[in-house]
Design a protein around this motif. Structure first.
Motif, PDB file in Angstrom:
ATOM      1  N   GLU A   3       0.786  -0.625  -0.036  1.00 33.64           N
ATOM      2  CA  GLU A   3       0.423  -0.073   0.090  1.00 33.64           C
ATOM      3  C   GLU A   3       0.979   1.258  -0.463  1.00 33.64           C
ATOM      4  N   LEU A  53      -2.042  -0.682  -5.109  1.00 35.40           N
ATOM      5  CA  LEU A  53      -1.415  -0.270  -6.530  1.00 35.40           C
ATOM      6  C   LEU A  53      -1.563  -1.760  -7.504  1.00 35.40           C
ATOM      7  N   SER A  73      -6.169   1.915  -8.168  1.00 36.69           N
ATOM      8  CA  SER A  73      -5.965   0.551  -7.480  1.00 36.69           C
ATOM      9  C   SER A  73      -6.753  -0.238  -8.148  1.00 36.69           C
TER      10      SER A  73
END
Length: 111
Positions: A3, A53, A73
């Motif tokens: 993340e 992502l 994402s």
């Protein structure tokens, strides 16, 4: 973590060291410095996105414009990472963020 978006770079001297070494940098591995790694990376920027992502693209948003990094994402979020070339730009966005926080405080009270 997955993340976090980060950019790491080699030092400028690393390129010069490889160009000056006639062995192509192979001898450096046997020296035992830096646990066998000839060059270490340093973090330029880290940003916690909060989502994984799955796509990153470097592009310009208009012809002749500044290059930006666009990310997507796995939940459909879109992110734009825009370089700020001068301290004036940094100050502008810091002031903008401050005014936005005053006008629209968080729903939970504190950040």
């Amino acid at each position: 973590s997955l993340e976090t978006f980060f950019v790491s770079r080699l030092l400028k001297e690393a390129s010069e060291d490889v160009e000056d070494d006639p062995t192509g940098g192979k001898i450096i591995f046997s020296k035992g410095m830096l646990l066998g790694a000839p060059h270490k990376l340093f973090d330029e920027v880290q940003f916690h996105v909060g989502e994984t992502l799955v796509s990153l693209r470097r592009c310009t948003l208009q012809p002749g414009g500044t290059e930006v990094i666009l990310g997507a994402s796995n939940t459909g979020g879109l992110y734009g990472f825009i370089p700020l070339p001068s301290m004036e730009d940094v100050d502008f966005f810091m002031q903008l963020e401050m005014h936005m926080r005053i006008e629209n405080p968080p729903l939970c009270g504190r950040d």
